[in-house]
Design a protein around this motif. Structure first.
Motif, PDB file in Angstrom:
ATOM      1  N   LEU A  57       0.835  -1.208   0.000  1.00  0.00           N
ATOM      2  CA  LEU A  57       0.000   0.000   0.000  1.00  0.00           C
ATOM      3  C   LEU A  57       0.869   1.256   0.000  1.00  0.00           C
ATOM      4  CD1 LEU A  57      -2.833  -1.021   2.505  1.00  0.00           C
ATOM      5  CD2 LEU A  57      -3.067  -0.670   0.028  1.00  0.00           C
ATOM      6  N   ALA A  58       1.908   1.251   0.845  1.00  0.00           N
ATOM      7  CA  ALA A  58       2.806   2.411   0.927  1.00  0.00           C
ATOM      8  C   ALA A  58       3.493   2.658  -0.411  1.00  0.00           C
ATOM      9  CB  ALA A  58       3.832   2.202   2.040  1.00  0.00           C
ATOM     10  N   ASP A  59       3.988   1.615  -1.035  1.00  0.00           N
ATOM     11  CA  ASP A  59       4.655   1.752  -2.332  1.00  0.00           C
ATOM     12  C   ASP A  59       3.678   2.204  -3.421  1.00  0.00           C
ATOM     13  OD1 ASP A  59       7.005   0.929  -1.141  1.00  0.00           O
ATOM     14  OD2 ASP A  59       6.912  -1.130  -1.926  1.00  0.00           O
ATOM     15  N   THR A  60       2.487   1.623  -3.421  1.00  0.00           N
ATOM     16  CA  THR A  60       1.487   1.934  -4.442  1.00  0.00           C
ATOM     17  C   THR A  60       1.007   3.381  -4.356  1.00  0.00           C
ATOM     18  OG1 THR A  60       0.724  -0.365  -4.433  1.00  0.00           O
ATOM     19  CG2 THR A  60      -0.782   1.278  -5.360  1.00  0.00           C
ATOM     20  N   TYR A  61       0.799   3.864  -3.139  1.00  0.00           N
ATOM     21  CA  TYR A  61       0.205   5.190  -2.961  1.00  0.00           C
ATOM     22  C   TYR A  61       1.218   6.250  -2.524  1.00  0.00           C
ATOM     23  CZ  TYR A  61      -4.117   2.729  -3.667  1.00  0.00           C
ATOM     24  OH  TYR A  61      -5.113   1.968  -4.229  1.00  0.00           O
ATOM     25  N   GLY A  62       2.499   5.898  -2.514  1.00  0.00           N
ATOM     26  CA  GLY A  62       3.539   6.873  -2.221  1.00  0.00           C
ATOM     27  C   GLY A  62       3.463   7.451  -0.824  1.00  0.00           C
ATOM     28  N   THR A  63       3.227   6.598   0.130  1.00  0.00           N
ATOM     29  CA  THR A  63       3.129   7.039   1.523  1.00  0.00           C
ATOM     30  C   THR A  63       3.971   6.109   2.392  1.00  0.00           C
ATOM     31  OG1 THR A  63       1.525   7.707   3.194  1.00  0.00           O
ATOM     32  CG2 THR A  63       1.031   5.695   1.995  1.00  0.00           C
ATOM     33  N   GLN A  92       4.640   3.214   5.470  1.00  0.00           N
ATOM     34  CA  GLN A  92       3.965   2.016   5.957  1.00  0.00           C
ATOM     35  C   GLN A  92       3.126   2.338   7.193  1.00  0.00           C
ATOM     36  OE1 GLN A  92       6.099  -1.738   6.139  1.00  0.00           O
ATOM     37  NE2 GLN A  92       7.611  -0.963   4.670  1.00  0.00           N
ATOM     38  N   ALA A  93       3.586   3.286   8.004  1.00  0.00           N
ATOM     39  CA  ALA A  93       2.824   3.693   9.191  1.00  0.00           C
ATOM     40  C   ALA A  93       1.485   4.310   8.778  1.00  0.00           C
ATOM     41  CB  ALA A  93       3.630   4.672  10.034  1.00  0.00           C
ATOM     42  N   THR A  94       1.520   5.116   7.712  1.00  0.00           N
ATOM     43  CA  THR A  94       0.277   5.716   7.202  1.00  0.00           C
ATOM     44  C   THR A  94      -0.658   4.628   6.685  1.00  0.00           C
ATOM     45  OG1 THR A  94       1.372   7.792   6.654  1.00  0.00           O
ATOM     46  CG2 THR A  94      -0.663   7.299   5.461  1.00  0.00           C
ATOM     47  N   ALA A  95      -0.106   3.663   5.949  1.00  0.00           N
ATOM     48  CA  ALA A  95      -0.906   2.541   5.448  1.00  0.00           C
ATOM     49  C   ALA A  95      -1.504   1.747   6.608  1.00  0.00           C
ATOM     50  CB  ALA A  95      -0.045   1.637   4.568  1.00  0.00           C
ATOM     51  N   GLN A  96      -0.715   1.544   7.641  1.00  0.00           N
ATOM     52  CA  GLN A  96      -1.189   0.799   8.813  1.00  0.00           C
ATOM     53  C   GLN A  96      -2.345   1.538   9.485  1.00  0.00           C
ATOM     54  OE1 GLN A  96       1.881   0.034  11.697  1.00  0.00           O
ATOM     55  NE2 GLN A  96       0.590  -1.318  12.900  1.00  0.00           N
TER      56      GLN A  96
END
Length: 126
Positions: free
Chosen positions: A40-46, A48-52
């Motif tokens: 998710l972080a890689d896909t949306y450029g954010t 991993q903490a934000t994805a979590q």
């Protein structure tokens, strides 16, 4: 992740909104595995903490649930607060059904009582 000018919502809220739309539209179907925080972080450029945090928000809303060691899965396509109304109605229906079953049992006991007088149906009365 694209952000409209003036949008001050935190990134995790924006990401959760994107994922929520994918779930409600069926792009992420019931039972499907939600991508990992890293993906998710890689896909949306954010981060991993934000994805979590985004996935955690969806978990709180009842859209996803984690299975230890297996990942996070889509478990609903509507939020908990909307399902809650249906659950209240279902509970009320079950309660009413229980009441009706008790009434039928009581009536049956009266009918099955030896010596009980039986009334004829109205249509057969003279």
């Amino acid at each position: 992740m694209d952000r409209e000018i003036g949008d001050v919502r935190p990134e995790y809220v924006l990401l959760a909104e994107i994922l929520r739309e994918k779930i409600t539209s069926g792009q992420l179907a019931l039972g499907s595995l939600v991508p990992s925080h890293k993906i998710l972080a890689d896909t949306y450029g954010t981060s991993q903490a934000t994805a979590q945090r985004a996935v955690g928000l969806l978990r709180d809303e009842g859209f996803v649930a984690g299975a230890s060691g297996r990942g996070t899965f889509v478990v609903a396509s509507t939020p908990v607060h909307q399902r809650g109304d249906a659950m209240v109605m279902l509970t009320e229906v079950h309660q009413r059904l229980d009441e009706l079953e008790q009434m039928v049992a009581s009536l049956k006991a009266v009918v099955d009582t030896p010596g009980a007088t039986r009334r004829q149906p109205r249509s057969n009365r003279a």
